[in-house]
Enzyme design. Sequence first.
Site, PDB file in Angstrom:
ATOM      1  N   LYS A   3      13.867 -74.840   6.276  1.00  0.00           N
ATOM      2  CA  LYS A   3      14.697 -75.533   5.276  1.00  0.00           C
ATOM      3  C   LYS A   3      16.064 -74.864   5.239  1.00  0.00           C
ATOM      4  O   LYS A   3      16.171 -73.649   5.059  1.00  0.00           O
ATOM      5  CB  LYS A   3      14.012 -75.470   3.900  1.00  0.00           C
ATOM      6  CG  LYS A   3      14.709 -76.382   2.900  1.00  0.00           C
ATOM      7  CD  LYS A   3      13.773 -76.765   1.754  1.00  0.00           C
ATOM      8  CE  LYS A   3      14.455 -77.467   0.592  1.00  0.00           C
ATOM      9  NZ  LYS A   3      15.745 -78.045   0.800  1.00  0.00           N
ATOM     10  N   PRO A   5      19.548 -73.977   3.557  1.00  0.00           N
ATOM     11  CA  PRO A   5      20.064 -73.907   2.182  1.00  0.00           C
ATOM     12  C   PRO A   5      21.066 -75.034   1.913  1.00  0.00           C
ATOM     13  O   PRO A   5      21.810 -75.434   2.817  1.00  0.00           O
ATOM     14  CB  PRO A   5      20.757 -72.540   2.136  1.00  0.00           C
ATOM     15  CG  PRO A   5      20.100 -71.749   3.216  1.00  0.00           C
ATOM     16  CD  PRO A   5      19.737 -72.730   4.291  1.00  0.00           C
ATOM     17  N   ALA A   6      21.100 -75.519   0.678  1.00  0.00           N
ATOM     18  CA  ALA A   6      21.990 -76.646   0.337  1.00  0.00           C
ATOM     19  C   ALA A   6      23.459 -76.261   0.482  1.00  0.00           C
ATOM     20  O   ALA A   6      24.285 -77.070   0.885  1.00  0.00           O
ATOM     21  CB  ALA A   6      21.700 -77.103  -1.092  1.00  0.00           C
ATOM     22  N   GLY A  10      31.157 -70.321   4.045  1.00  0.00           N
ATOM     23  CA  GLY A  10      31.774 -70.324   5.371  1.00  0.00           C
ATOM     24  C   GLY A  10      32.810 -69.233   5.513  1.00  0.00           C
ATOM     25  O   GLY A  10      33.482 -68.871   4.537  1.00  0.00           O
ATOM     26  N   TYR A  40      34.807 -66.211  15.195  1.00  0.00           N
ATOM     27  CA  TYR A  40      35.546 -65.915  13.961  1.00  0.00           C
ATOM     28  C   TYR A  40      35.988 -64.447  13.920  1.00  0.00           C
ATOM     29  O   TYR A  40      36.768 -64.057  13.064  1.00  0.00           O
ATOM     30  CB  TYR A  40      34.710 -66.222  12.703  1.00  0.00           C
ATOM     31  CG  TYR A  40      34.224 -67.644  12.563  1.00  0.00           C
ATOM     32  CD1 TYR A  40      34.657 -68.660  13.418  1.00  0.00           C
ATOM     33  CD2 TYR A  40      33.325 -67.996  11.557  1.00  0.00           C
ATOM     34  CE1 TYR A  40      34.183 -69.964  13.273  1.00  0.00           C
ATOM     35  CE2 TYR A  40      32.866 -69.299  11.408  1.00  0.00           C
ATOM     36  CZ  TYR A  40      33.292 -70.274  12.277  1.00  0.00           C
ATOM     37  OH  TYR A  40      32.825 -71.552  12.130  1.00  0.00           O
ATOM     38  N   HIS A  98      27.987 -73.395  19.628  1.00  0.00           N
ATOM     39  CA  HIS A  98      29.125 -73.823  18.800  1.00  0.00           C
ATOM     40  C   HIS A  98      29.665 -75.204  19.191  1.00  0.00           C
ATOM     41  O   HIS A  98      30.088 -75.969  18.328  1.00  0.00           O
ATOM     42  CB  HIS A  98      30.241 -72.771  18.926  1.00  0.00           C
ATOM     43  CG  HIS A  98      31.097 -72.630  17.724  1.00  0.00           C
ATOM     44  ND1 HIS A  98      31.587 -71.430  17.288  1.00  0.00           N
ATOM     45  CD2 HIS A  98      31.572 -73.551  16.845  1.00  0.00           C
ATOM     46  CE1 HIS A  98      32.324 -71.623  16.200  1.00  0.00           C
ATOM     47  NE2 HIS A  98      32.331 -72.892  15.920  1.00  0.00           N
TER      48      HIS A  98
HETATM   49  N1  LIG Z   1      30.689 -75.414  13.622  1.00  0.00           N
HETATM   50  C1  LIG Z   1      31.986 -75.608  13.633  1.00  0.00           C
HETATM   51  O1  LIG Z   1      32.577 -76.028  14.651  1.00  0.00           O
HETATM   52  C2  LIG Z   1      32.784 -75.295  12.402  1.00  0.00           C
HETATM   53  C3  LIG Z   1      34.136 -75.663  12.367  1.00  0.00           C
HETATM   54  C4  LIG Z   1      34.861 -75.360  11.210  1.00  0.00           C
HETATM   55  C5  LIG Z   1      34.233 -74.755  10.132  1.00  0.00           C
HETATM   56  N2  LIG Z   1      32.923 -74.389  10.205  1.00  0.00           N
HETATM   57  C6  LIG Z   1      32.254 -73.679   9.075  1.00  0.00           C
HETATM   58  O2  LIG Z   1      32.404 -74.463   7.903  1.00  0.00           O
HETATM   59  C7  LIG Z   1      33.038 -73.659   6.900  1.00  0.00           C
HETATM   60  C8  LIG Z   1      33.823 -74.517   5.944  1.00  0.00           C
HETATM   61  O3  LIG Z   1      34.872 -75.200   6.597  1.00  0.00           O
HETATM   62  P1  LIG Z   1      36.402 -74.786   6.436  1.00  0.00           P
HETATM   63  O4  LIG Z   1      36.485 -73.393   5.971  1.00  0.00           O
HETATM   64  O5  LIG Z   1      37.069 -75.128   7.699  1.00  0.00           O
HETATM   65  O6  LIG Z   1      36.951 -75.828   5.334  1.00  0.00           O
HETATM   66  P2  LIG Z   1      36.549 -76.274   3.830  1.00  0.00           P
HETATM   67  O7  LIG Z   1      35.425 -75.448   3.316  1.00  0.00           O
HETATM   68  O8  LIG Z   1      36.433 -77.749   3.829  1.00  0.00           O
HETATM   69  O9  LIG Z   1      37.889 -75.961   3.052  1.00  0.00           O
HETATM   70  C9  LIG Z   1      38.298 -74.660   2.734  1.00  0.00           C
HETATM   71  C10 LIG Z   1      39.566 -74.796   1.897  1.00  0.00           C
HETATM   72  O10 LIG Z   1      39.262 -75.454   0.664  1.00  0.00           O
HETATM   73  C11 LIG Z   1      39.742 -74.681  -0.416  1.00  0.00           C
HETATM   74  N3  LIG Z   1      38.779 -74.763  -1.521  1.00  0.00           N
HETATM   75  C12 LIG Z   1      37.483 -74.384  -1.508  1.00  0.00           C
HETATM   76  N4  LIG Z   1      36.909 -74.623  -2.686  1.00  0.00           N
HETATM   77  C13 LIG Z   1      37.858 -75.173  -3.484  1.00  0.00           C
HETATM   78  C14 LIG Z   1      37.872 -75.626  -4.816  1.00  0.00           C
HETATM   79  N5  LIG Z   1      36.783 -75.580  -5.592  1.00  0.00           N
HETATM   80  N6  LIG Z   1      39.037 -76.116  -5.317  1.00  0.00           N
HETATM   81  C15 LIG Z   1      40.152 -76.179  -4.547  1.00  0.00           C
HETATM   82  N7  LIG Z   1      40.212 -75.753  -3.281  1.00  0.00           N
HETATM   83  C16 LIG Z   1      39.063 -75.259  -2.750  1.00  0.00           C
HETATM   84  C17 LIG Z   1      39.878 -73.282   0.094  1.00  0.00           C
HETATM   85  O11 LIG Z   1      40.939 -72.620  -0.565  1.00  0.00           O
HETATM   86  P3  LIG Z   1      40.663 -71.391  -1.592  1.00  0.00           P
HETATM   87  O12 LIG Z   1      40.360 -70.203  -0.744  1.00  0.00           O
HETATM   88  O13 LIG Z   1      41.947 -71.293  -2.341  1.00  0.00           O
HETATM   89  O14 LIG Z   1      39.523 -71.783  -2.483  1.00  0.00           O
HETATM   90  C18 LIG Z   1      40.192 -73.472   1.564  1.00  0.00           C
HETATM   91  O15 LIG Z   1      41.582 -73.619   1.748  1.00  0.00           O
HETATM   92  C19 LIG Z   1      33.882 -72.679   7.725  1.00  0.00           C
HETATM   93  O16 LIG Z   1      34.363 -71.603   6.961  1.00  0.00           O
HETATM   94  C20 LIG Z   1      32.911 -72.323   8.808  1.00  0.00           C
HETATM   95  O17 LIG Z   1      31.953 -71.381   8.352  1.00  0.00           O
HETATM   96  C21 LIG Z   1      32.194 -74.681  11.329  1.00  0.00           C
END
Ligand SMILES: NC(=O)c1ccc[n+]([C@@H]2O[C@H](COP(=O)([O-])OP(=O)(O)OC[C@H]3O[C@@H](n4cnc5c(N)ncnc54)[C@H](OP(=O)(O)O)[C@@H]3O)[C@@H](O)[C@H]2O)c1
Length: 281
Positions: A3, A5-6, A10, A40, A98
């Site tokens: 399972k 986690p919800a 990241g 990363y 990835h």
């Molecule tokens: N497998 C893959 O290819 C892949 C690709 C990309 C990402 N990922 C994973 O997915 C994770 C999440 O994606 P992501 O980091 O790219 O983007 P995301 O989580 O969609 O967006 C992060 C952004 O949203 C802001 N944010 C978060 N919570 C908020 C809230 N409650 N109110 C306002 N702004 C908010 C953050 O700023 P603040 O810091 O100011 O809150 C940050 O700038 C990554 O960190 C990574 O672990 C995987």
Amino acid sequence: MFKLPAISFGTFQIAPNQTRAAVTAALQSGYRAVDTAYSYKNEAAVGQAIRQAGLTRDRVFVTSKAYINQLGFRETSAAIDQSLAALGLDYLDLYLIHMPFGDYYGAYRALLAAKKAGKVRAIGVANFDPARLADLGHHFGELPAVDQVEHHPFYQRSAEIAAIRKLGVTPQAWAPLAEGRHQLFTNSQLTAIAQAHGKTVAQVVLKWHQQLGLPLVVKSLSPNHLKDNLALDDFRLTALEMATIAKLDLGRPSLLDINSVAEVDRLYDYLDHPVVTTLAD
Ligand SMILES: NC(=O)c1ccc[n+]([C@@H]2O[C@H](COP(=O)([O-])OP(=O)(O)OC[C@H]3O[C@@H](n4cnc5c(N)ncnc54)[C@H](OP(=O)(O)O)[C@@H]3O)[C@@H](O)[C@H]2O)c1
């Protein structure tokens, strides 16, 4: 029974020297799943935060990923050992390929072997389309547990999500907030829904994912946002609100278009110029 986690925390684009504090803050806020990757460049700091959190290992779900320069049986077998050593952990809860580039068949064989050896509890992929998953299933006789894919209101890919599920694979949303693209946080329809519930736009979008049944990985460096992103249990979106959000779909990726030649070139270039190194400079 596996399972996912919800909600996972990241760590993409968190500089190595900020990562320990960021993951510590997330664990203190109540997150119990952390998503990192070799690419990363912050696995060591993620591991330090987890080991120093005072939680037993079984209480934190840890995911890492093999990048496109680590694929192939020997390469991925070594990559798993390298990630475990960097994290300072005996096993990973989930280990992903990835992206579907290079020798990902050899890599998948390494994942299966690592699972058998107890180094990873579950294996998965990221950014694979359903046909590639089906092929893995036929070729190896074992489907990945998870496919982590870009998913947010502007890229909803509902047919793909349904096809992934139909195979018995769990889709997991990355960038659920679209990294704020398309002015997500000030979008008028999302803002109206948020105001109706006394919630933030981010909370509405994360709740929308939950109501679609999608586990997600979200990142924040802000203590308030970290808390907000976990405070989703005291409201529910109506069918009309879900339908309003469904209409925001642009039908194309906002962040990663792995079917574009230019994007493939950019991803291979990234190996020489990793974004995180730039951030850390
Ligand atoms: N497998 C893959 O290819 C892949 C690709 C990309 C990402 N990922 C994973 O997915 C994770 C999440 O994606 P992501 O980091 O790219 O983007 P995301 O989580 O969609 O967006 C992060 C952004 O949203 C802001 N944010 C978060 N919570 C908020 C809230 N409650 N109110 C306002 N702004 C908010 C953050 O700023 P603040 O810091 O100011 O809150 C940050 O700038 C990554 O960190 C990574 O672990 C995987």
